[in-house]
Structures are given as structure tokens and as C-alpha cells.
Design an enzyme around this catalytic site. Structure first.
Site, PDB file in Angstrom:
ATOM      1  NE  ARG A  46      -1.905   1.667   3.780  1.00 25.80           N
ATOM      2  CZ  ARG A  46      -1.834   1.364   4.828  1.00 25.80           C
ATOM      3  NH1 ARG A  46      -2.506   0.301   5.259  1.00 25.80           N
ATOM      4  NH2 ARG A  46      -1.138   2.164   5.603  1.00 25.80           N
ATOM      5  CG  HIS A  49      -6.116   2.465   6.456  1.00 28.93           C
ATOM      6  ND1 HIS A  49      -6.387   1.037   6.233  1.00 28.93           N
ATOM      7  CD2 HIS A  49      -7.276   2.810   7.351  1.00 28.93           C
ATOM      8  CE1 HIS A  49      -7.606   0.687   6.388  1.00 28.93           C
ATOM      9  NE2 HIS A  49      -8.151   1.840   7.046  1.00 28.93           N
ATOM     10  CE1 TYR A  78       1.065   1.842   8.471  1.00 27.52           C
ATOM     11  CE2 TYR A  78      -0.035   3.543   9.889  1.00 27.52           C
ATOM     12  CZ  TYR A  78       0.124   3.054   8.685  1.00 27.52           C
ATOM     13  OH  TYR A  78      -0.787   3.083   7.747  1.00 27.52           O
TER      14      TYR A  78
END
Length: 378
Positions: free
Chosen positions: A274, A278, A287
Site C-alpha cells: 500500500r 490507509h 508506523y
């Protein structure tokens, strides 16, 4: 029954039950390959269909532009949220293109691009994400189930549709899409177990993009791969490079044909990444590192295919520009239509809840209608 003779005086015997533990299926043929299946950049690429690959290229370019435009619409307040699939376009598009007209696609909330590649109007695909009118499209007309925000709940639905179609004798395959995070849900287990026991014509495509929001895969499962989970249910597991559209086309086509021929379900793990957050509400820098993202950009699905096609002389500058121009035209149309204020009818709240409205719904609709009429009179 088997009999085991015990040592000792006399002819003492103990009756033991049949070996119920014995596997119903040999495990070895179900195991995925040690490495993801790849085609682009390998000798196998010379056997590809140039016309098919050019079509995939045009879809990939359009998909990348679609992602960029949808993301821009969130920043402009035209969409409430948008889960981008930048970096995952190959899996999205291959999932749509391997299906036949009568088949069903069961997307997750991130799979709007797969729905568009299957033929859904881009505006209708985004309608749900702007907080407007139900699903935004007719699932029966397009054979695309509603975009599913609860994780993995679409998987049992896919199995049910596929199993029902098989009972009717219809040659229908359901392709169900889910992220790596969805494999940690109970619905994932239930769907795979049901599908394998009943040999339902379903293909499960897991897009392993590395993170379930901020949770890396290593903190979700200790399995060698997500494809290995297939063996526990008695179905084949396939591992494929999720950025290699040619490899995805091969693996997905094989699984769809196997399901249609009565061979049962397949679990496919597409290893991808990705590239973006998100959603627009997420801060991915908390993260993961920029260096990790940069490393995956070198494996960009659009560039992988473009490099293969141009290197083999199957795509020239005119073909590249044609794909880009078509993508820009799509984006302009999407932008213009999404910038128009939607015409909302509050009475739509009561449409498509039941095939026939219940008495309670009729009462509520009448109450709202009276309130609206009173406002108009005032």
C-alpha cells in the site's frame, strides 16, 4: 475396524476406532510455491499476448489516475473518505478482467477500482464514500456486491451466492477480495471452511499490502504465508507477485476456470504494498519508514508492465500517450460530475430496505413526508 493385539497372558485384544484423523486430502498438492509466481522480467514473458497486455496497461494507467483523482476529491471535501489502491492496481484490475459477465465480484471497501475495471461508473463506485444513497449502484445489474466496510463479511456472502448458483446449475464463479487484515476475522475462517466442504466455485483473493491499518502482517499471523492457510481448509493456496499483472492474470484465470469446472475454491495471496496511507485520515509515517515505501516504488505495477512492453516493442510512445489521454479524460469527467451538488431525496431512506415495505416503514415514511410538506408550506 482395526484390532491391536496387546502383550500379556491370554488373548487380550483392544478394539481401536478407524483413523478419523487421517487427512481427507493430500496436503502436498495444496501447498503454495516457496516464492511468489512471477512472469514480467522472466523468460515466460515472451509468451504473453501483446494485445491483452496492452489492454492491461491502459487499465493500469487509468487506475492510477483514478486513485489520484479520488484522493484529490477527499481533500476538496467531495468525498468523506477514500482508501487508495496506489501500488495495488494490478491486483484490482486483474480481479475484474478474469471474470465473465455472469460471474460475481465481492469487493471490500478498498476495491472501488476493481468495480470500475469491471465496468461500474466511477461516480457510482464512489457514491457510498461520499455518504450518499445506499450502495450507489445496483449490485444485481453489475454483478458486483456492495462495497463492504466491515472486514471480511463479504466472504461468506460470496460463498453463499456461488453455492446457490451451483445448486441451480448456473456456471457462476464468485471472486471475493479481502485484505491481509481481513484474514484475522472469523468470517474468513467460516467462508473458507464452508467453501471447501461444499466445493463452492469461489476464488478468494487476499491482497497482502503489508499492513492492517497500522498493524504489520507479522503481528497478525505466524503462518509462513497467508496462502498456506488454504491447506488447513483443504483447498489449494497460491502465492503470486501482486504487482505483476501478467502473473496475476495467469493465477486468477486458472483458479476461476478450476472453480467453474467443479474443482472447488482456491485461496490466492497477492503480495503487494500500500503505497499511500490507509485512508486520508491515516498518518502512515507513524508506523512505517519512507525508505520502505521508496523500496516498493521500484516495484511499481504500472512501471513494471510499461518496461516489459516497451522493451519488447509491444508498446510505443504513441500507445503510452493514448493510455494517458484516456485516463485524463476519465479523471476530468469524474471531477466534473463529483463537483456537482448531489440531488438528495430524503424519502430514499425507505427505498431498497425490503422488497416490500413493512407497516413500520410505511408509517415512518408517512411521518417524514408530512414533516417535509409542512416545511414546504411554511
Amino acid at each position: 475396524m482395526t484390532v491391536q493385539e496387546l502383550p500379556g497372558a491370554g488373548a487380550s485384544h483392544r478394539v481401536t476406532p478407524p483413523p478419523a484423523w487421517r487427512p481427507r486430502t493430500e496436503a502436498a498438492p495444496l501447498l503454495p510455491d516457496p516464492e511468489p509466481h512471477r512472469v514480467l522480467g522472466t523468460p515466460a514473458a515472451e509468451h504473453l499476448d501483446p494485445a491483452l497486455m496492452r489492454r492491461y496497461y491502459a487499465e493500469l494507467v487509468r487506475g492510477r489516475r483514478y486513485n489520484a483523482q479520488a484522493t484529490a476529491l477527499t481533500r476538496q471535501g467531495r468525498l468523506a473518505v477514500y482508501p487508495s489502491t496506489v501500488g495495488q492496481e494490478a491486483a484490482e484490475i486483474a480481479a475484474a478482467l478474469v471474470l465473465e459477465e455472469q460471474d460475481w465480484l465481492f469487493p471490500s471497501y478498498r476495491d472501488t477500482l476493481a468495480a470500475v475495471a469491471r465496468g461500474l461508473d466511477p461516480v457510482e463506485a464512489l457514491t457510498l464514500l461520499r455518504g450518499d444513497w445506499h450502495t450507489g449502484y445496483d449490485p444485481r445489474e453489475h454483478r458486483i456486491a456492495p462495497l463492504c466496510t466491515p472486514l471480511a463479511t463479504q466472504l461468506p456472502h460470496a460463498v453463499g451466492v456461488a453455492h446457490a448458483a451451483r445448486l441451480r446449475g448456473d456456471e457462476v464463479v464468485a471472486l471475493a477480495m479481502v485484505g491481509d487484515g481481513g484474514t484475522s476475522e472469523g468470517d474468513f475462517h467460516e467462508a473458507l471452511n464452508f467453501a471447501a466442504v461444499w466445493q463452492a466455485p469461489v476464488v478468494f483473493l487476499v491482497q497482502n499490502n503489508g499492513f492492517a491499518i497500522s498493524v504489520p502482517l507479522a503481528k497478525q499471523t505466524a503462518a509462513p504465508t497467508l496462502a498456506h492457510k488454504a491447506v488447513g481448509y483443504g483447498m489449494p493456496g497460491r502465492l503470486v507477485d501482486g504487482n505483476d499483472v501478467a502473473a496475476l492474470h495467469e493465477v486468477l484465470t486458472e483458479a476461476v476456470q478450476r472453480a467453474r469446472a467443479g474443482g472447488g475454491p482456491t485461496l490466492i495471496e497477492a503480495v503487494t504494498y500500500r503505497m499511500e496511507a490507509h485512508t486520508n485520515a491515516d498518518d502512515a509515517t507513524r508506523y512505517r519508514s519512507d525508505s520502505e515505501v521508496e523500496a516498493w516504488k521500484a516495484h511499481d505495477p504500472v512501471e513494471l508492465l510499461e518496461r516489459e512492453l516497451t522493451g519488447r516493442g509491444w508498446l510505443d510512445e504513441a500507445g503510452v500517450q493514448e493510455a494517458r489521454d484516456a485516463a485524463e479524460a476519465m479523471a476530468a469527467n469524474l471531477r466534473e460530475r463529483m463537483n456537482a451538488e448531489p440531488v438528495l431525496d430524503p424519502m430514499d431512506l425507505f427505498a431498497h430496505v425490503y422488497a416490500e415495505q413493512t407497516s413500520r416503514l410505511r408509517e415512518q415514511a408517512a411521518m417524514l413526508r408530512a414533516e417535509l410538506e409542512a416545511e414546504d408550506d411554511a
